[in-house]
Design a protein around this motif. Structure first.
Motif, short mmCIF file in Angstrom:
data_model
loop_
_atom_site.label_atom_id
_atom_site.label_comp_id
_atom_site.label_asym_id
_atom_site.label_seq_id
_atom_site.Cartn_x
_atom_site.Cartn_y
_atom_site.Cartn_z
N LEU B 114 -29.64 -30.38 3.78
CA LEU B 114 -29.04 -29.27 4.53
C LEU B 114 -29.67 -29.17 5.92
CD1 LEU B 114 -29.19 -26.63 1.65
CD2 LEU B 114 -27.15 -27.86 2.45
N ASP B 115 -28.94 -28.57 6.86
CA ASP B 115 -29.48 -28.37 8.20
C ASP B 115 -30.60 -27.33 8.17
OD1 ASP B 115 -27.75 -30.12 9.29
OD2 ASP B 115 -26.27 -28.62 9.92
N GLU B 116 -31.51 -27.44 9.14
CA GLU B 116 -32.55 -26.42 9.28
C GLU B 116 -31.90 -25.08 9.61
OE1 GLU B 116 -35.66 -27.06 12.00
OE2 GLU B 116 -36.61 -28.60 10.77
N LEU B 117 -32.50 -24.02 9.10
CA LEU B 117 -32.01 -22.69 9.47
C LEU B 117 -32.56 -22.35 10.85
CD1 LEU B 117 -32.42 -20.35 6.38
CD2 LEU B 117 -30.31 -21.23 7.38
N ASP B 118 -31.70 -21.82 11.71
CA ASP B 118 -32.22 -21.35 13.00
C ASP B 118 -32.83 -19.96 12.81
OD1 ASP B 118 -30.11 -19.61 12.78
OD2 ASP B 118 -28.93 -20.52 14.39
N ALA B 119 -33.42 -19.43 13.87
CA ALA B 119 -34.15 -18.16 13.76
C ALA B 119 -33.23 -17.05 13.24
CB ALA B 119 -34.73 -17.77 15.11
N TYR B 120 -31.99 -17.05 13.72
CA TYR B 120 -31.07 -15.99 13.31
C TYR B 120 -30.72 -16.11 11.83
CZ TYR B 120 -26.81 -13.24 12.85
OH TYR B 120 -25.87 -12.36 12.41
N GLY B 121 -30.35 -17.31 11.44
CA GLY B 121 -29.98 -17.56 10.05
C GLY B 121 -31.13 -17.25 9.11
N PHE B 122 -32.33 -17.60 9.55
CA PHE B 122 -33.50 -17.36 8.72
C PHE B 122 -33.73 -15.86 8.53
CE2 PHE B 122 -38.12 -16.53 8.54
CZ PHE B 122 -38.40 -17.14 7.33
N LEU B 123 -33.67 -15.11 9.63
CA LEU B 123 -33.95 -13.67 9.53
C LEU B 123 -32.88 -12.95 8.71
CD1 LEU B 123 -35.36 -12.92 13.09
CD2 LEU B 123 -36.59 -13.04 10.91
N LYS B 124 -31.67 -13.45 8.80
CA LYS B 124 -30.58 -12.86 8.02
C LYS B 124 -30.87 -13.04 6.52
CE LYS B 124 -25.58 -13.13 7.84
NZ LYS B 124 -24.97 -14.29 7.23
N LEU B 125 -31.30 -14.26 6.19
CA LEU B 125 -31.64 -14.57 4.80
C LEU B 125 -32.82 -13.72 4.32
CD1 LEU B 125 -30.67 -16.61 2.61
CD2 LEU B 125 -32.53 -18.10 3.34
N VAL B 126 -33.81 -13.57 5.19
CA VAL B 126 -35.00 -12.77 4.86
C VAL B 126 -34.57 -11.34 4.52
CG1 VAL B 126 -37.01 -11.62 5.90
CG2 VAL B 126 -36.72 -14.09 6.17
N LYS B 127 -33.72 -10.79 5.36
CA LYS B 127 -33.29 -9.40 5.18
C LYS B 127 -32.57 -9.22 3.84
CE LYS B 127 -31.22 -5.91 8.05
NZ LYS B 127 -30.20 -5.66 9.06
N GLU B 128 -31.69 -10.17 3.57
CA GLU B 128 -30.90 -10.09 2.35
C GLU B 128 -31.79 -10.18 1.10
OE1 GLU B 128 -27.98 -13.26 2.15
OE2 GLU B 128 -28.04 -13.17 -0.04
N LYS B 129 -32.68 -11.16 1.09
CA LYS B 129 -33.48 -11.40 -0.11
C LYS B 129 -34.58 -10.35 -0.29
CE LYS B 129 -31.29 -15.35 -0.78
NZ LYS B 129 -30.48 -15.76 -1.91
N ALA B 130 -35.10 -9.84 0.84
CA ALA B 130 -36.14 -8.82 0.74
C ALA B 130 -35.58 -7.59 0.04
CB ALA B 130 -36.68 -8.47 2.13
N ALA B 131 -34.28 -7.31 0.29
CA ALA B 131 -33.65 -6.15 -0.32
C ALA B 131 -33.58 -6.28 -1.85
CB ALA B 131 -32.25 -5.96 0.26
N TRP B 132 -33.47 -7.51 -2.32
CA TRP B 132 -33.40 -7.75 -3.77
C TRP B 132 -34.60 -7.19 -4.51
CZ3 TRP B 132 -31.41 -13.27 -5.38
CH2 TRP B 132 -30.10 -13.44 -4.93
N VAL B 133 -35.78 -7.33 -3.89
CA VAL B 133 -36.99 -6.87 -4.57
C VAL B 133 -37.57 -5.63 -3.88
CG1 VAL B 133 -37.69 -8.99 -5.72
CG2 VAL B 133 -38.27 -8.66 -3.32
N GLU B 134 -36.71 -4.95 -3.09
CA GLU B 134 -37.13 -3.74 -2.38
C GLU B 134 -38.44 -3.96 -1.64
OE1 GLU B 134 -36.89 -0.24 -4.84
OE2 GLU B 134 -35.20 -1.05 -5.96
N LEU B 135 -38.52 -5.13 -0.98
CA LEU B 135 -39.72 -5.47 -0.22
C LEU B 135 -39.56 -4.95 1.21
CD1 LEU B 135 -42.37 -7.21 -0.63
CD2 LEU B 135 -41.16 -9.02 0.57
N ASP B 136 -40.54 -4.18 1.66
CA ASP B 136 -40.51 -3.67 3.02
C ASP B 136 -40.59 -4.86 4.00
OD1 ASP B 136 -40.97 -2.57 5.46
OD2 ASP B 136 -42.76 -1.42 4.86
#
Lengths: 429, 254
Positions: B114-136
């Motif tokens: 797969l292609d590398e995630l750029d900064a935007y794609g990475f942060l979007k993923l971080v936001k989504e997954k952090a919500a799964w475990v209610e991580l600040d």
């Protein structure tokens, strides 16, 4: 260098005699004599126990010739976010390469006779401090009046440039801040020729003054850097200093910090990266003379190859200096089996109700951290570089001036073993 | 077709044998639990699978999707799909969590073609997954696990798991040190990641976690061997009777 026997000429002494005709006659001769009496210390000398001076002692050091800096030499040394850059080559001011001199700054060359050198600390037993005083030709006196602030950091660049022969030079930086005055002074020491350089910086802070100071040692491999930083502080003042070593053959710094007034704070930091046989030697002394002063010393070294470091630090707490809070930390990360580090903390305490702590650790990259990173898919080389970076970041993140912090980080990344596995994003903490 | 296959695995550290012949097979979509008293070898098993080099493998094999894991470096195993949620996540002051995670995510993505995630794609993923475990998410601006509470560390592990999308997840006492609310959040995070392709190995001392992450199989590890396997009711039985019950039964049977 100078064995000064009757049948041997000493080029440095001859140069000092010529200089003495022009300025500071007595002071130069006195320092020259002290230097002769001490001679080149062997490793039997306590102060040079870990510092092998033999190759330097056997070198025929010459007075440095006049030379000037090229723009291409200066460009890579620039520090973003700084103001006036003042360039010295071989201990002498290079006006063409420098910015206009700010009003708070005077060149020492024109006021050597009226300026008292070594007012902060004399370093009488140190041969290089003595030679530095005997040989001084130029430098800066930065004086900030009460309540004033230097608008932008001053960046002093010193280049060594020889034409074949090994050269010796020195430079004096004197910083005097009035009450509530503030200044940031940065020094870069560079040049890639066989050289002996003796940077001496003296800092005097009046009540509540604040001084940020950094010395970046970016020499080539053939340079013996024997420097000193002396500071004397009034009540409530703050001195924040850092020495970054990413170049040089042997880099030694003697730092003496005297907390004279109540509630003064000094932070003396060092970070160094070894290379080949580089030796980084730090010899510190902090005197707590008055009550409720705080001091923080943190020195860390990243040591690959055969590189070595030595840290000797004394905290002196004067009678009556109650409420003293002093912390001393020395950490070394050994990246090879042949690297070595020595740490010697010393405490001398004559007051009650003081808090003095010291910690020294020397070790390899933490296998637990390494496994954690690798278990997440990070390649081993990247993981090692990340952990080495993390080791450096602890010191760098403490530096209060942001532009300096960024610059130090980029310099470290450029020299960090394995850093090619990282990108600049690692800095953004 | 098995996902993780362990056959007759023996492992020792400094000449002392800790694992004395483990056999275990986990198929895609299955959740297995390993329970056992302290010192039975639970953590060793998880670390051996993830590739910690302090252990010497003296016998046996471990494969993931048919590939020999024991021949791989820890980072290769991670890229092949192994994820270990550590019992004691390491604090790494000075290393930015986001930098570390982006490096890890992109190393794994590159391995999967797969292609590398750029900064935007990475942060979007971080936001989504952090919500799964209610991580600040502000925790991720800190260095790796630096100054995190016990509960924050465990949530961060499950968050990292969600970011890396492994095929075989190993949870090493993820419940230890968690209060009931934190336990539920962590378990929810794990349950969201259950899928028909992904396997889980949940290592725990207590049955409590298994109320939230319901296993297909429970194995009891005792002195480096799996001495009993069964359905989820085995966990309840253990909870009720304690490990000494099994110890006695094993001793009597031997």
């Amino acid at each position: 260098m100078c064995s000064k026997t009757l049948d041997q000429a000493c080029p440095l002494c001859d140069a000092i005699e010529v200089l003495a005709e022009r300025s500071m006659r007595e002071r130069r001769m006195e320092a020259c004599e002290r230097w002769h009496n001490i001679g080149w210390p062997s490793r039997r000398s306590e102060a040079f126990r870990y510092c092998n001076l033999k190759p330097a002692a056997e070198t025929a050091w010459q007075p440095a010739p006049n030379a000037s800096a090229e723009a291409s030499e200066l460009e890579p040394l620039s520090i973003p976010g700084t103001g006036a850059r003042l360039v010295f080559v071989n201990g002498r001011f290079d006006a063409d390469a420098s910015a206009a001199i700010p009003s708070e700054v005077q060149l020492l060359s024109s006021i050597l006779n009226e300026t008292e050198l070594d007012r902060v600390a004399k370093f009488d037993d140190d041969p290089f401090a003595q030679l530095s005083t005997a040989m001084v030709e130029d430098g800066v006196l930065i004086e900030i009046p009460d309540g004033q602030e230097l608008a932008e950091p001053i960046h002093i660049v010193h280049l060594s440039k020889a034409n074949g022969e090994p050269i010796a030079s020195t430079l004096r930086v004197i910083i005097r801040l009035g009450r509530d005055a503030k200044a940031c002074v940065l020094e870069t020491w560079a040049g890639d020729c066989p050289a002996l350089v003796m940077p001496m910086t003296e800092v005097e802070l009046d009540e509540n003054a604040h001084c940020d100071h950094a010395r970046l040692v970016e020499h080539g491999d053939g340079v013996w850097h024997m420097g000193g930083v002396a500071s004397r502080q009034g009540a409530g003042s703050t001195f924040e200093s850092v020495v970054l070593t990413v170049g040089g053959h042997t880099v030694r710094t003697i730092a003496h910090s005297s907390l004279d007034g109540e509630g003064a704070h000094a932070a003396v930091r060092g970070f160094g990266i070894g290379d080949e046989h580089r030796h980084i030697d730090s010899r510190l002394r902090v005197d707590h003379m008055s009550p409720n002063c705080t001091s923080r010393e943190i020195f860390k070294h990243l040591l690959p190859d055969h590189s070595t470091s030595a840290f000797t630090a004394r905290i002196y707490v004067n009678e009556g200096a109650h409420g003293t809070d002093a912390v001393q930390t020395s950490r070394n990360l050994l990246l090879s089996d042949t690297a070595k580090a020595w740490s010697r903390p010393e405490l001398e305490i004559y007051a009650d109700d003081v808090k003095c702590t010291h910690g020294a650790t020397t070790g390899e990259i933490d296998p637990g951290g390494l496994f954690y990173l690798r278990a997440r898919g990070v390649p081993e080389a990247t993981a090692r570089a990340l952990l080495a970076w993390a080791f450096a970041a602890e010191v760098i993140n403490e530096v209060p001036v942001e532009s300096l912090r960024t610059h130090l980080a980029s310099r470290i990344l450029a020299q960090l073993p394995g850093a090619e596995a990282l990108d600049e994003g690692v800095v953004s903490l | 077709m098995s996902l993780l296959q362990i056959k007759n695995l023996h492992a020792s550290v400094e000449g002392i044998e800790i694992l004395k012949g483990i056999d275990l097979e986990i198929r895609p979509g299955e959740v297995h639990s390993i329970m056992g008293p302290n010192g039975s070898g639970k953590s060793t098993l998880s670390r051996v699978i993830a590739g910690e080099e302090t252990y010497e493998i003296t016998e046996g094999s471990v494969t993931l999707g048919g590939k020999d894991l024991l021949d791989m470096d820890p980072e290769e195993r991670a890229r092949e799909g192994i994820f270990l949620a550590f019992q004691y996540p390491v604090e790494i002051p000075g290393v930015s969590t986001k930098y570390f995670l982006r490096t890890a995510v992109n190393a794994i993505r590159a391995h999967r073609g797969l292609d590398e995630l750029d900064a935007y794609g990475f942060l979007k993923l971080v936001k989504e997954k952090a919500a799964w475990v209610e991580l600040d998410p502000s925790l991720l601006d800190r260095p790796v696990n630096d100054g995190f509470s016990g509960g924050e560390k465990k949530r961060a592990e499950i968050f990292q798991m969600a970011m890396l999308e492994p095929t075989m997840c190993i949870l090493d006492e993820t419940d230890s040190g968690l209060d009931i609310d934190a336990l539920r959040i962590v378990a929810d995070g794990v349950n969201q990641q259950r899928s028909s392709e992904r396997g889980f190995l949940v290592i725990t001392h207590y049955q409590r976690l298994l109320e939230y992450i319901v296993p297909d199989m429970v194995h009891v590890l005792l002195d480096g061997r799996i001495v009993r396997s069964g359905g989820k009711e085995l966990a309840l039985e253990l909870e009720e009777k304690g490990y000494s019950w099994i110890e006695q039964e094993v001793a009597a049977g031997a």
